[in-house]
Each structure stands twice: as structure tokens, then as C-alpha cells.
Design a protein around this motif. Structure first.
Motif, PDB file in Angstrom:
ATOM      1  N   TYR A  31       0.834  -1.199   0.000  1.00  0.00           N
ATOM      2  CA  TYR A  31       0.000   0.000   0.000  1.00  0.00           C
ATOM      3  C   TYR A  31       0.868   1.248   0.000  1.00  0.00           C
ATOM      4  O   TYR A  31       1.784   1.374   0.819  1.00  0.00           O
ATOM      5  CB  TYR A  31      -0.913  -0.001   1.228  1.00  0.00           C
ATOM      6  CG  TYR A  31      -1.810   1.203   1.313  1.00  0.00           C
ATOM      7  CD1 TYR A  31      -1.499   2.268   2.157  1.00  0.00           C
ATOM      8  CD2 TYR A  31      -2.971   1.287   0.558  1.00  0.00           C
ATOM      9  CE1 TYR A  31      -2.326   3.372   2.238  1.00  0.00           C
ATOM     10  CE2 TYR A  31      -3.802   2.391   0.640  1.00  0.00           C
ATOM     11  CZ  TYR A  31      -3.470   3.424   1.477  1.00  0.00           C
ATOM     12  OH  TYR A  31      -4.287   4.519   1.555  1.00  0.00           O
ATOM     13  N   TYR A  35      -0.409  12.345  -0.014  1.00  0.00           N
ATOM     14  CA  TYR A  35      -1.223  13.332   0.658  1.00  0.00           C
ATOM     15  C   TYR A  35      -0.655  14.721   0.359  1.00  0.00           C
ATOM     16  O   TYR A  35       0.534  14.885   0.109  1.00  0.00           O
ATOM     17  CB  TYR A  35      -1.190  13.144   2.177  1.00  0.00           C
ATOM     18  CG  TYR A  35      -1.822  11.882   2.693  1.00  0.00           C
ATOM     19  CD1 TYR A  35      -1.106  10.689   2.752  1.00  0.00           C
ATOM     20  CD2 TYR A  35      -3.138  11.877   3.155  1.00  0.00           C
ATOM     21  CE1 TYR A  35      -1.684   9.528   3.246  1.00  0.00           C
ATOM     22  CE2 TYR A  35      -3.717  10.720   3.653  1.00  0.00           C
ATOM     23  CZ  TYR A  35      -2.983   9.552   3.693  1.00  0.00           C
ATOM     24  OH  TYR A  35      -3.559   8.409   4.189  1.00  0.00           O
ATOM     25  N   GLN A  37      -0.618  18.627   2.294  1.00  0.00           N
ATOM     26  CA  GLN A  37      -0.917  19.313   3.543  1.00  0.00           C
ATOM     27  C   GLN A  37      -0.686  20.805   3.340  1.00  0.00           C
ATOM     28  O   GLN A  37       0.437  21.257   3.141  1.00  0.00           O
ATOM     29  CB  GLN A  37      -0.044  18.795   4.689  1.00  0.00           C
ATOM     30  CG  GLN A  37      -0.424  19.403   6.031  1.00  0.00           C
ATOM     31  CD  GLN A  37       0.308  18.758   7.199  1.00  0.00           C
ATOM     32  OE1 GLN A  37       1.469  18.380   7.082  1.00  0.00           O
ATOM     33  NE2 GLN A  37      -0.378  18.624   8.326  1.00  0.00           N
ATOM     34  N   LEU A  43      -3.920  16.476   6.647  1.00  0.00           N
ATOM     35  CA  LEU A  43      -3.503  15.885   5.382  1.00  0.00           C
ATOM     36  C   LEU A  43      -4.726  15.459   4.577  1.00  0.00           C
ATOM     37  O   LEU A  43      -5.666  14.881   5.127  1.00  0.00           O
ATOM     38  CB  LEU A  43      -2.623  14.658   5.632  1.00  0.00           C
ATOM     39  CG  LEU A  43      -1.187  14.923   6.051  1.00  0.00           C
ATOM     40  CD1 LEU A  43      -1.111  15.321   7.515  1.00  0.00           C
ATOM     41  CD2 LEU A  43      -0.326  13.698   5.796  1.00  0.00           C
ATOM     42  N   LEU A  45      -5.926  13.191   1.219  1.00  0.00           N
ATOM     43  CA  LEU A  45      -5.480  12.093   0.373  1.00  0.00           C
ATOM     44  C   LEU A  45      -5.696  12.434  -1.101  1.00  0.00           C
ATOM     45  O   LEU A  45      -6.796  12.810  -1.505  1.00  0.00           O
ATOM     46  CB  LEU A  45      -6.253  10.828   0.737  1.00  0.00           C
ATOM     47  CG  LEU A  45      -5.895   9.555  -0.005  1.00  0.00           C
ATOM     48  CD1 LEU A  45      -4.470   9.123   0.330  1.00  0.00           C
ATOM     49  CD2 LEU A  45      -6.872   8.446   0.341  1.00  0.00           C
ATOM     50  N   PHE A  90       3.221  14.626   1.022  1.00  0.00           N
ATOM     51  CA  PHE A  90       3.755  13.485   1.758  1.00  0.00           C
ATOM     52  C   PHE A  90       3.370  12.191   1.069  1.00  0.00           C
ATOM     53  O   PHE A  90       2.227  11.999   0.665  1.00  0.00           O
ATOM     54  CB  PHE A  90       3.215  13.452   3.192  1.00  0.00           C
ATOM     55  CG  PHE A  90       3.753  14.535   4.071  1.00  0.00           C
ATOM     56  CD1 PHE A  90       2.986  15.651   4.366  1.00  0.00           C
ATOM     57  CD2 PHE A  90       5.029  14.440   4.611  1.00  0.00           C
ATOM     58  CE1 PHE A  90       3.472  16.659   5.178  1.00  0.00           C
ATOM     59  CE2 PHE A  90       5.525  15.445   5.433  1.00  0.00           C
ATOM     60  CZ  PHE A  90       4.740  16.558   5.701  1.00  0.00           C
ATOM     61  N   THR A  95       1.238  -1.811   5.032  1.00  0.00           N
ATOM     62  CA  THR A  95       0.828  -3.157   4.643  1.00  0.00           C
ATOM     63  C   THR A  95      -0.688  -3.263   4.640  1.00  0.00           C
ATOM     64  O   THR A  95      -1.380  -2.478   5.274  1.00  0.00           O
ATOM     65  CB  THR A  95       1.397  -4.207   5.602  1.00  0.00           C
ATOM     66  OG1 THR A  95       0.813  -3.988   6.898  1.00  0.00           O
ATOM     67  CG2 THR A  95       2.905  -4.082   5.701  1.00  0.00           C
ATOM     68  N   GLY A  99      -3.071  -1.117   9.928  1.00  0.00           N
ATOM     69  CA  GLY A  99      -3.630   0.205   9.655  1.00  0.00           C
ATOM     70  C   GLY A  99      -2.607   1.296   9.757  1.00  0.00           C
ATOM     71  O   GLY A  99      -2.940   2.471   9.717  1.00  0.00           O
ATOM     72  N   THR A 100      -1.340   0.917   9.890  1.00  0.00           N
ATOM     73  CA  THR A 100      -0.307   1.933  10.088  1.00  0.00           C
ATOM     74  C   THR A 100       0.374   2.265   8.774  1.00  0.00           C
ATOM     75  O   THR A 100       0.478   1.427   7.876  1.00  0.00           O
ATOM     76  CB  THR A 100       0.761   1.441  11.074  1.00  0.00           C
ATOM     77  OG1 THR A 100       1.452   0.339  10.495  1.00  0.00           O
ATOM     78  CG2 THR A 100       0.132   1.017  12.371  1.00  0.00           C
ATOM     79  N   GLN A 101       0.824   3.495   8.654  1.00  0.00           N
ATOM     80  CA  GLN A 101       1.549   3.930   7.481  1.00  0.00           C
ATOM     81  C   GLN A 101       2.861   4.588   7.914  1.00  0.00           C
ATOM     82  O   GLN A 101       2.929   5.213   8.966  1.00  0.00           O
ATOM     83  CB  GLN A 101       0.733   4.945   6.673  1.00  0.00           C
ATOM     84  CG  GLN A 101      -0.533   4.377   6.081  1.00  0.00           C
ATOM     85  CD  GLN A 101      -1.163   5.346   5.104  1.00  0.00           C
ATOM     86  OE1 GLN A 101      -0.740   5.445   3.958  1.00  0.00           O
ATOM     87  NE2 GLN A 101      -2.160   6.058   5.567  1.00  0.00           N
ATOM     88  N   PHE A 103       5.585   7.416   6.786  1.00  0.00           N
ATOM     89  CA  PHE A 103       5.604   8.607   5.955  1.00  0.00           C
ATOM     90  C   PHE A 103       7.010   9.039   5.609  1.00  0.00           C
ATOM     91  O   PHE A 103       7.950   8.872   6.412  1.00  0.00           O
ATOM     92  CB  PHE A 103       4.894   9.760   6.674  1.00  0.00           C
ATOM     93  CG  PHE A 103       3.412   9.655   6.656  1.00  0.00           C
ATOM     94  CD1 PHE A 103       2.746   8.846   7.560  1.00  0.00           C
ATOM     95  CD2 PHE A 103       2.668  10.372   5.722  1.00  0.00           C
ATOM     96  CE1 PHE A 103       1.361   8.734   7.533  1.00  0.00           C
ATOM     97  CE2 PHE A 103       1.281  10.280   5.700  1.00  0.00           C
ATOM     98  CZ  PHE A 103       0.631   9.454   6.592  1.00  0.00           C
ATOM     99  N   GLY A 104       7.144   9.640   4.422  1.00  0.00           N
ATOM    100  CA  GLY A 104       8.384  10.296   4.057  1.00  0.00           C
ATOM    101  C   GLY A 104       8.465  11.673   4.693  1.00  0.00           C
ATOM    102  O   GLY A 104       7.555  12.092   5.406  1.00  0.00           O
ATOM    103  N   ASP A 105       9.553  12.372   4.431  1.00  0.00           N
ATOM    104  CA  ASP A 105       9.780  13.692   5.042  1.00  0.00           C
ATOM    105  C   ASP A 105       9.098  14.822   4.285  1.00  0.00           C
ATOM    106  O   ASP A 105       9.159  15.967   4.721  1.00  0.00           O
ATOM    107  CB  ASP A 105      11.276  13.976   5.145  1.00  0.00           C
ATOM    108  CG  ASP A 105      11.948  13.083   6.170  1.00  0.00           C
ATOM    109  OD1 ASP A 105      13.142  12.799   6.017  1.00  0.00           O
ATOM    110  OD2 ASP A 105      11.251  12.668   7.123  1.00  0.00           O
TER     111      ASP A 105
ATOM    112  N   GLN B  49      -2.363   1.967  17.868  1.00  0.00           N
ATOM    113  CA  GLN B  49      -3.552   1.501  17.168  1.00  0.00           C
ATOM    114  C   GLN B  49      -4.321   0.527  18.051  1.00  0.00           C
ATOM    115  O   GLN B  49      -3.707  -0.256  18.783  1.00  0.00           O
ATOM    116  CB  GLN B  49      -3.173   0.824  15.852  1.00  0.00           C
ATOM    117  CG  GLN B  49      -4.342   0.349  15.014  1.00  0.00           C
ATOM    118  CD  GLN B  49      -3.879  -0.402  13.785  1.00  0.00           C
ATOM    119  OE1 GLN B  49      -3.316  -1.482  13.857  1.00  0.00           O
ATOM    120  NE2 GLN B  49      -4.115   0.198  12.642  1.00  0.00           N
ATOM    121  N   ARG B  97      -7.311   0.975   1.287  1.00  0.00           N
ATOM    122  CA  ARG B  97      -6.766   1.616   2.466  1.00  0.00           C
ATOM    123  C   ARG B  97      -6.811   3.130   2.336  1.00  0.00           C
ATOM    124  O   ARG B  97      -5.817   3.784   2.505  1.00  0.00           O
ATOM    125  CB  ARG B  97      -5.334   1.119   2.686  1.00  0.00           C
ATOM    126  CG  ARG B  97      -5.233  -0.386   2.776  1.00  0.00           C
ATOM    127  CD  ARG B  97      -6.075  -0.892   3.910  1.00  0.00           C
ATOM    128  NE  ARG B  97      -5.684  -0.232   5.129  1.00  0.00           N
ATOM    129  CZ  ARG B  97      -4.645  -0.616   5.855  1.00  0.00           C
ATOM    130  NH1 ARG B  97      -3.937  -1.653   5.493  1.00  0.00           N
ATOM    131  NH2 ARG B  97      -4.324   0.034   6.928  1.00  0.00           N
TER     132      ARG B  97
END
Lengths: 112, 111
Positions: A31, A35, A37, A43, A45, A90, A95, A99-101, A103-105, B49, B97
Motif C-alpha cells: 500500500y 497526501y 498538507q 492531510l 489524500l 507526503f 501493509t 492500519g499503520t503507514q 511517511f516520508g519527510d 492503534q 486503504r
């Protein structure tokens, strides 16, 4: 341990120019998402992808294109830059199971 | 996707416990609740979470009541470095997602 890498970090464009923001991840995440901002805001999408060859629109897709030819890369293309697209962009990856992502800088983009 | 509502801002002092509550009345059965932290000029960073009841890690605790229509992020003994924006996210659109961020809660910790 690179994680999510975005290039460039800063960019100034003129109205009407096109450019591609690069995003690469080395965690084999299926995934990926983009985004934007705006100052003082949350943010929003733009586009996301659940795997190579699959992309879908988010909240604010107009003016942007994406493609996902490999698992690692998810470039964002501005077709014809407009001042309203001045923002911080961003990229994130994650995965399907989580539910976690990550992020880049960010890429700070100014359009004159 | 479930919409979330958080306070716009909160103030605290070093050493205090901070609780930030997020409302998500339309949460779906399969939805998880995820909190992120964002410092200026950086991308958001995952904090915690949960799905139901209580979750605790080395950074925070997450309390979720039985009806799951709200959740509370608890930061124990905050320090100046906890000054940031905190986002509550809800939703795992099955097979896709599309996670949506709200405006977040701006936490200011003072000495």
C-alpha cells in the motif's frame, strides 16, 4: 534503513509547468499513498495504490496523476501546475494487514 | 469512511497526563482506530492503534469504550518534546486503504 524516500525536498515551479514527485519505499509494502498538507491544515489524500498496477483516487485527485509500475515506486505527476497546488506533499506506505503507514519527510512545492 | 472529530487544540504543562478524545460515531465493525503524531516540517508518525478496550505501548495508551464511538489517547507525563499535532484516524475500507486525516489536535506543552 531508508524507509520512505521522497525527492526532491523542495521545488519551485511556474504556473503551467509539469513535474513528477518521486516516492520510493524499501519495506516491500503493497500500500502506498500521496497526501497534500496546506499550512495549518490536516492531510488530504490525493491518490493511493493497493499494489503494483492498481491505483485509485482519494479526496483531492484533480490535477494529479499516479502510476504504480513496481512495488517500490509511486510517483506523483502534476500535469499543469497551478498556484492552488502550492503545498507540502507526503508519500506514505503500509501493509494491507496493518492500519499503520510510514511517511516520508515531504516535498515542499511552491508554484508561482 | 468514518468521520472523526477532535478538539482543535490543547494546552498542558510538563509532567502532566494529557488525554485527547476523538469522536467517531459512524465507525464500522471492521474499523481500527489509529493515532499519529506530527512535528512541524515532518511527516506523521504512528503512535498507537487499537480495536477495542485498552492498548498500551511505550509511548501512549489508547482507551476505547465498548460502543467504540469514541477513543482517548493518553500521554503520560508529557514533556516539551510532545508538543505536536495528534491525528485520530478510523477506517479500514475492506481491501482498500483510503485513510483520511482530519485536522488533528494541536498540543502545546509548556514548562
Amino acid at each position: 534503513n531508508a524507509g520512505v524516500t521522497q525527492t526532491p525536498k523542495f521545488q519551485v515551479l511556474k504556473t503551467g509547468q509539469s513535474m513528477t514527485l518521486q516516492c520510493a519505499q524499501d519495506m516491500n509494502h503493497e500500500y502506498m499513498s500521496w497526501y497534500r498538507q496546506d499550512p495549518g491544515m490536516g492531510l488530504r489524500l490525493i491518490h493511493y495504490s493497493v499494489g503494483a498496477g492498481i491505483t485509485d483516487q482519494g479526496e483531492v485527485p484533480n490535477g494529479y496523476n499516479v502510476s504504480r509500475s513496481t512495488t517500490e515506486d509511486f510517483p506523483l505527476r502534476l500535469l499543469s501546475a497551478a498556484p492552488s497546488q502550492t503545498s507540502v506533499y507526503f508519500c506514505a506506505s503500509g501493509t494491507q494487514e496493518s492500519g499503520t503507514q510510514h511517511f516520508g519527510d515531504g516535498t515542499r512545492l511552491s508554484i508561482l | 469512511l468514518a468521520k472523526t472529530t477532535q478538539p482543535i487544540s490543547m494546552d498542558s504543562y510538563e509532567g502532566q497526563e494529557v488525554n485527547i478524545t476523538c469522536s467517531h460515531n459512524n465507525i464500522a465493525t471492521n474499523d481500527y482506530i489509529t493515532w499519529y503524531q506530527q512535528f512541524p516540517s515532518q511527516g506523521p508518525r504512528f503512535i498507537i492503534q487499537g480495536y477495542k478496550t485498552k492498548v498500551t505501548n511505550e509511548v501512549a495508551s489508547l482507551f476505547i469504550p465498548a460502543d467504540r464511538k469514541s477513543s482517548t489517547l493518553s500521554l503520560p507525563r508529557v514533556s516539551l518534546s510532545d508538543t505536536a499535532v495528534y491525528y485520530c484516524l478510523v477506517g479500514l475500507d475492506t481491501g482498500r486503504r483510503a485513510l483520511t486525516f482530519g485536522s488533528g489536535t494541536r498540543l502545546q506543552v509548556q514548562p
